[in-house]
Design a protein around this motif. Structure first.
Motif, PDB file in Angstrom:
ATOM      1  N   SER A   1      -4.417   9.008  -3.367  1.00 54.91           N
ATOM      2  CA  SER A   1      -3.317   8.136  -2.960  1.00 54.91           C
ATOM      3  C   SER A   1      -2.811   8.519  -1.570  1.00 54.91           C
ATOM      4  CB  SER A   1      -2.172   8.215  -3.977  1.00 54.91           C
ATOM      5  OG  SER A   1      -2.577   7.728  -5.230  1.00 54.91           O
TER       6      SER A   1
ATOM      7  N   ASN B   1      -6.307   0.231  -4.908  1.00 54.11           N
ATOM      8  CA  ASN B   1      -6.446   1.469  -5.683  1.00 54.11           C
ATOM      9  C   ASN B   1      -5.251   1.766  -6.584  1.00 54.11           C
ATOM     10  OD1 ASN B   1      -8.977   1.872  -4.712  1.00 54.11           O
ATOM     11  ND2 ASN B   1      -8.484   3.604  -3.403  1.00 54.11           N
TER      12      ASN B   1
ATOM     13  N   THR C   1     -10.513  -0.911   5.021  1.00 56.98           N
ATOM     14  CA  THR C   1      -9.417  -0.194   5.677  1.00 56.98           C
ATOM     15  C   THR C   1      -8.043  -0.605   5.153  1.00 56.98           C
ATOM     16  OG1 THR C   1      -9.348  -1.816   7.488  1.00 56.98           O
ATOM     17  CG2 THR C   1     -10.692   0.163   7.821  1.00 56.98           C
TER      18      THR C   1
ATOM     19  N   SER D   1      -4.861   3.624   5.547  1.00 56.53           N
ATOM     20  CA  SER D   1      -4.332   2.305   5.885  1.00 56.53           C
ATOM     21  C   SER D   1      -3.434   2.372   7.115  1.00 56.53           C
ATOM     22  CB  SER D   1      -3.564   1.734   4.693  1.00 56.53           C
ATOM     23  OG  SER D   1      -3.051   0.459   4.985  1.00 56.53           O
TER      24      SER D   1
ATOM     25  N   PHE E   1     -14.993   0.470  -2.189  1.00 53.51           N
ATOM     26  CA  PHE E   1     -14.874   1.242  -0.956  1.00 53.51           C
ATOM     27  C   PHE E   1     -16.214   1.432  -0.257  1.00 53.51           C
ATOM     28  CE2 PHE E   1     -14.693   5.252   1.436  1.00 53.51           C
ATOM     29  CZ  PHE E   1     -13.619   4.989   2.260  1.00 53.51           C
TER      30      PHE E   1
ATOM     31  N   ASP F   1      -5.362   7.278   0.879  1.00 50.33           N
ATOM     32  CA  ASP F   1      -5.260   5.817   0.979  1.00 50.33           C
ATOM     33  C   ASP F   1      -4.128   5.407   1.908  1.00 50.33           C
ATOM     34  OD1 ASP F   1      -7.333   4.690  -0.453  1.00 50.33           O
ATOM     35  OD2 ASP F   1      -6.309   4.850  -2.365  1.00 50.33           O
ATOM     36  N   ALA F   2      -2.947   6.008   1.703  1.00 49.26           N
ATOM     37  CA  ALA F   2      -1.782   5.657   2.517  1.00 49.26           C
ATOM     38  C   ALA F   2      -2.029   5.987   3.986  1.00 49.26           C
ATOM     39  CB  ALA F   2      -0.546   6.392   1.999  1.00 49.26           C
TER      40      ALA F   2
ATOM     41  N   ASN G   1       1.053   3.653  -3.402  1.00 46.01           N
ATOM     42  CA  ASN G   1       0.541   5.020  -3.332  1.00 46.01           C
ATOM     43  C   ASN G   1       1.653   6.049  -3.376  1.00 46.01           C
ATOM     44  OD1 ASN G   1      -2.518   4.899  -2.924  1.00 46.01           O
ATOM     45  ND2 ASN G   1      -1.834   3.433  -1.388  1.00 46.01           N
TER      46      ASN G   1
ATOM     47  N   THR H   1       0.826  -1.206   0.000  1.00 42.26           N
ATOM     48  CA  THR H   1       0.000   0.000   0.000  1.00 42.26           C
ATOM     49  C   THR H   1       0.857   1.253   0.000  1.00 42.26           C
ATOM     50  OG1 THR H   1      -1.776  -1.129   1.199  1.00 42.26           O
ATOM     51  CG2 THR H   1      -1.778   1.272   1.261  1.00 42.26           C
TER      52      THR H   1
ATOM     53  N   GLU I   1     -11.201  10.362   1.781  1.00 38.31           N
ATOM     54  CA  GLU I   1     -11.233   9.517   0.590  1.00 38.31           C
ATOM     55  C   GLU I   1     -12.590   9.612  -0.103  1.00 38.31           C
ATOM     56  OE1 GLU I   1     -10.075   4.976  -0.743  1.00 38.31           O
ATOM     57  OE2 GLU I   1      -9.422   5.796   1.171  1.00 38.31           O
TER      58      GLU I   1
ATOM     59  N   THR J   1      -8.894  -2.037   0.160  1.00 36.72           N
ATOM     60  CA  THR J   1      -9.092  -1.009  -0.861  1.00 36.72           C
ATOM     61  C   THR J   1      -7.855  -0.133  -1.076  1.00 36.72           C
ATOM     62  OG1 THR J   1     -11.457  -0.963  -0.338  1.00 36.72           O
ATOM     63  CG2 THR J   1     -10.580   0.885  -1.605  1.00 36.72           C
ATOM     64  N   PRO J   2      -7.165   0.337  -0.017  1.00 39.69           N
ATOM     65  CA  PRO J   2      -5.972   1.150  -0.249  1.00 39.69           C
ATOM     66  C   PRO J   2      -4.868   0.441  -1.027  1.00 39.69           C
ATOM     67  CG  PRO J   2      -6.738   1.461   1.993  1.00 39.69           C
ATOM     68  CD  PRO J   2      -7.550   0.343   1.412  1.00 39.69           C
TER      69      PRO J   2
END
Length: 303
Positions: free
Chosen positions: A64, A280, A273, A71, A247, A67-68, A39, A35, A108, A276-277
């Motif tokens: 991104s 993506n 959690t 997570s 998501f 996402d990072a 990202n 992840t 997000e 998905t990250p």
């Protein structure tokens, strides 16, 4: 006599089996590193590439980033706890995690809405696209997304701080969230649960419906475009739709239920959690020729 000022909780985690915990440590450590790397690669590529300067990639950069961070709010704790027999989290750490999870999760959601709005303007209002999606307006929209996320997470932490805890302190989850905390509160939580559903549940459901309607309008308007234009627009929109479904599906499942929690909740939470990250970056690079070309050019030159 019970202590109404609980100073620490114990996270139950995904399992108590030692062998399964070792597997959890290895699997989720790899997923978390993927992840961060995926990202980070997208963010650096967008910032350093001269060909990825459109609003779509401006918003992709922030997706991104969200996402990072999203997570990071849960994965490191899950990975570290897999090596511990007793998974203790202090009250302050728990409240901080509640705030962070909802802040970056809401961020997000808002960025996905901005990306859908960008595609709508690009496809349905092409002659006004440059004026509507100027650099200044895009910056203002992102700032509004940050502010909206802060308001939402502040509302969540306000509800969490009002909960009194006086009995068992074992949270049947792998991270702190309002639903599992409501089960430990020594008060009638019906009203607070309604507020949680009307806040988190409404944001997830309404945002999902708005996004679906926007992409239906976009796909309908593609009828008047050329075959090449339809192909390119469909490729981009398909990537966005996949991300939206992956998501929002789990989020709606978690945050629109009544107070009762189900054993499958933890698995569903894992998907949005951590799952998905990590997906993506793969979705946006494997299905986007411009991003792949920019990555090859940029990182090929660096090597």
């Amino acid at each position: 006599m019970y202590n109404h000022t609980m100073t620490e909780f114990i996270l139950f985690g995904l399992t108590q089996d030692p062998e399964q915990q070792k597997a959890i440590f290895g699997v989720f450590l790899i997923l978390y590193l993927m992840t961060l790397m995926g990202n980070f690669l997208i963010m650096v590529t967008i910032k350093m590439s001269q060909t990825l300067g459109s609003p779509m990639y401006f918003f992709l950069f922030y997706l991104s980033f969200a996402d990072a961070c999203f997570s990071t709010t849960t994965a490191p704790r899950l990975i570290a706890d897999a090596l511990l027999q007793k998974k203790i989290i202090t009250y302050n750490e728990c409240m901080t995690q509640v705030f962070a999870v909802h802040f970056f999760g809401c961020m997000e959601i808002f960025v996905l809405i901005l990306m859908a709005f960008d595609r709508y303007v690009a496809i349905c209002k092409p002659l006004r696209y440059t004026a509507i999606m100027s650099q200044h307006i895009c910056g203002v929209l992102v700032i509004l997304a940050w502010i909206g996320s802060c308001i939402h997470s502040s509302a969540q932490i306000f509800l969490a701080l009002r909960l009194p805890f006086c009995g068992p302190n074992v949270i049947d989850h792998y991270f702190c969230d309002l639903q599992p905390l409501l089960k430990l509160a020594c008060m009638d939580t019906y009203v607070i649960n309604l507020l949680v559903v009307s806040n988190s549940g409404a944001i997830c459901t309404v945002s999902f419906i708005v996004l679906l309607i926007s992409y239906i309008v976009i796909l309908y308007s593609l009828r008047s475009h050329s075959a090449e234009g339809r192909r390119k627009a469909l490729s981009t929109c398909t990537s966005h739709i996949i991300v939206v479904i992956l998501f929002f599906g789990p989020c709606i499942f978690i945050y629109t239920w009544p107070p009762t929690t189900f054993p499958i909740d933890k698995m569903v939470s894992l998907f949005y959690t951590i799952g998905t990250p990590v997906l993506n970056p793969l979705i946006y690079t494997l299905r986007n020729a411009e991003v792949k070309h920019a990555m090859k050019k940029l990182w090929g030159n660096k090597v």
